[in-house]
Design an enzyme around this catalytic site. Structure first.
Site, short mmCIF file in Angstrom:
data_model
loop_
_atom_site.label_atom_id
_atom_site.label_comp_id
_atom_site.label_asym_id
_atom_site.label_seq_id
_atom_site.Cartn_x
_atom_site.Cartn_y
_atom_site.Cartn_z
N SER A 1 74.35 26.16 13.59
CA SER A 1 73.54 25.90 12.39
C SER A 1 72.06 26.05 12.70
O SER A 1 71.62 25.77 13.81
CB SER A 1 73.82 24.46 11.92
OG SER A 1 72.82 24.02 11.05
N TYR B 1 73.97 14.91 13.22
CA TYR B 1 74.69 16.17 12.95
C TYR B 1 74.06 17.30 13.77
O TYR B 1 74.75 18.03 14.47
CB TYR B 1 74.64 16.51 11.46
CG TYR B 1 75.02 17.95 11.18
CD1 TYR B 1 74.05 18.90 10.86
CD2 TYR B 1 76.34 18.37 11.27
CE1 TYR B 1 74.39 20.23 10.64
CE2 TYR B 1 76.69 19.70 11.04
CZ TYR B 1 75.71 20.62 10.72
OH TYR B 1 76.04 21.94 10.51
N LYS C 1 75.57 19.78 16.93
CA LYS C 1 75.58 21.26 16.96
C LYS C 1 74.86 21.77 18.21
O LYS C 1 75.31 22.69 18.88
CB LYS C 1 74.93 21.83 15.70
CG LYS C 1 75.80 21.73 14.46
CD LYS C 1 77.12 22.49 14.63
CE LYS C 1 78.03 22.36 13.43
NZ LYS C 1 79.33 23.04 13.62
C1 WQD Z 1 68.06 22.36 0.43
C2 WQD Z 1 66.76 21.97 -0.23
C3 WQD Z 1 66.35 19.60 -0.29
C4 WQD Z 1 69.55 18.52 -3.04
C5 WQD Z 1 72.01 22.37 4.68
C6 WQD Z 1 73.02 21.63 5.44
C7 WQD Z 1 72.83 21.90 6.91
C8 WQD Z 1 72.78 23.39 7.20
C9 WQD Z 1 71.75 24.06 6.31
C10 WQD Z 1 74.98 24.05 7.93
C11 WQD Z 1 66.04 20.85 0.51
C12 WQD Z 1 66.49 20.18 -1.70
C13 WQD Z 1 68.70 19.26 -2.22
C14 WQD Z 1 69.04 17.91 -4.20
C15 WQD Z 1 66.86 18.80 -3.70
N1 WQD Z 1 74.02 24.01 6.99
N2 WQD Z 1 67.40 19.39 -2.55
N3 WQD Z 1 67.70 18.07 -4.49
O1 WQD Z 1 69.26 20.21 3.80
O2 WQD Z 1 68.57 22.66 3.96
O3 WQD Z 1 70.72 21.87 4.94
O4 WQD Z 1 72.06 23.73 4.97
O5 WQD Z 1 74.94 23.69 9.02
O6 WQD Z 1 73.89 21.29 7.56
O7 WQD Z 1 72.85 20.28 5.14
O8 WQD Z 1 70.41 22.00 2.43
O9 WQD Z 1 71.05 22.13 0.06
O10 WQD Z 1 70.84 19.83 1.13
O11 WQD Z 1 68.80 21.16 0.66
O12 WQD Z 1 65.65 18.92 -3.96
O13 WQD Z 1 69.76 17.21 -4.99
O14 WQD Z 1 67.05 21.47 -1.53
O15 WQD Z 1 65.30 18.65 -0.27
O16 WQD Z 1 64.65 21.08 0.42
P1 WQD Z 1 69.62 21.65 3.78
P2 WQD Z 1 70.35 21.23 1.02
#
Ligand code: WQD
Length: 344
Positions: A127, A151, A155
């Site tokens: 990741s 997490y 990884k």
């Molecule tokens: C993306 C953006 C949030 C929800 C994920 C996985 C991680 C890795 C990469 C595999 C951020 C914003 C989110 C919401 C929001 N994948 N957001 N409101 O955190 O980049 O990581 O993908 O390994 O394990 O967790 O993804 O989709 O949670 O967030 O504003 O209700 O969307 O703050 O900026 P993230 P995400």
């Protein structure tokens, strides 16, 4: 010609199930192992309907070494794609032991089997989380690594374990794929991202809000040092990600000697949260109900991939746009509405 048998751990999960479709299209014979802790057992039937193929599956955890080695005696796996892991950043902060137990013990158990079957190619689901909070972008595979959550720690620990396992057993052929942000769904709308309970990730929260399953989307933070104040990410269509796994298998099959290779799997194109909302509204014609809220702990302001190494060595590049990915996610949501109008 005998089809190459591939063990897909976590094969009923979001990325695993989409990879099963691509493996079958590419002439492989996937066998699924899943304990269904993060996956809906109905996905297996959906995959069989979608591919019109019998897909053997086994329901137990990778951590169960005795059962896992029996599987290797039953089949002649030419490769393993190891997806099985817990992956919610927020949950890992409140329950780190669950993550250490499943994500680290699971890989130890698999490596103990591969030690006895060293000709088995291994593609590992890593990741971009291992980059922690990068200070410049796009990130390349040689950037410093770290972790921001239990997490992310698991990884990074997994990658280190693979490096040391390969050093001890140089003939093994290993490839770790550092995913950026997987989104979207298969064009059929039959399979897609089905988080259990309220989604952590942005895109399923957007589609469930648009479908009326969620009241309102909260955008976590508008004061980041980015062009529009919201976080930047590298959103990649899950089918592009699935194809990257097949490219990684082919890369390992072609190699004469052992290896332990690491690749970024993203598009190389940054998209902000606000831009993604705009793309969703443009592509679907829906107006999304959202508001700004406070920053979410653990979020990094920006991260997106330098994908030159994957293109040069895996001969793989993302083909689909973020628009196609968002529209495919909405198509899956609408399909779910038809089949499960009440689930939330
Ligand atoms: C993306 C953006 C949030 C929800 C994920 C996985 C991680 C890795 C990469 C595999 C951020 C914003 C989110 C919401 C929001 N994948 N957001 N409101 O955190 O980049 O990581 O993908 O390994 O394990 O967790 O993804 O989709 O949670 O967030 O504003 O209700 O969307 O703050 O900026 P993230 P995400």
């Amino acid at each position: 010609m005998q089809r190459k048998q591939i063990l897909v751990t976590g094969g009923a999960g979001y990325i695993g199930s989409h990879t099963i479709v691509t493996l079958l299209e590419e002439g492989y014979e996937p066998i699924v192992l899943d304990d269904f802790r993060n996956a809906n057992p109905a996905v297996i039937k959906k995959l069989q309907k979608l591919t019109k193929k019998e897909i053997p599956f086994f329901n137990f955890s990778c951590c169960d070494f005795d059962k896992l080695i029996q599987l290797f005696k039953k089949y002649s796996f030419s490769g393993v794609i190891h997806f099985a892991a817990d992956k919610a950043v927020g949950e890992s902060v409140v329950n780190p032991l669950k993550y250490f137990d499943n994500n680290i013990t699971g890989l130890i158990s698999l490596l103990k089997v591969i030690e006895k079957y060293p000709n088995t190619n291994l593609v590992f689901s890593s990741s971009c989380t291992v980059y922690g909070n990068p200070t410049s972008y796009p990130v390349t595979e040689s950037f410093p690594v770290g972790f921001n959550s239990p997490y992310g720690f698991t990884k990074l620990c997994n990658e280190q374990m693979l490096m040391q396992f390969h050093t001890a057993l140089q003939s093994t052929k290993i490839c770790s794929l550092r995913y950026f942000n997987p989104i979207g769904a298969h064009e059929s709308g039959l399979i897609g991202e089905e988080p259990i309970g309220a989604p952590n990730n942005l895109v399923p929260f957007i589609t469930q809000t648009a479908a009326g399953w969620r009241e309102q989307l909260t955008v976590f933070g508008n004061d980041y040092n980015t062009p529009d104040g919201s976080c930047l990410r590298d959103y990649i269509h899950v089918m592009d990600l699935a194809e990257a796994h097949v490219s990684a298998l082919k890369y390992l099959e072609k190699r004469k000697e052992g290896c332990n290779a690491i690749f970024n799997i993203g598009t190389g194109i940054p998209t902000s949260v606000l831009e993604l909302i705009k793309v969703f509204e443009q592509e679907t014609g829906k107006t999304l109900n959202w508001k700004f809220g406070p920053r979410r702990a653990g979020d990094v302001p920006a991260i997106y991939a330098n994908v030159e190494k994957s293109l040069k060595e895996l001969h793989w590049k993302a083909k689909r746009s973020v628009n196609e990915a968002v529209l495919s996610a909405w198509n899956f949501q609408k399909h779910s509405l038809i089949t499960n109008p009440s689930i939330k």
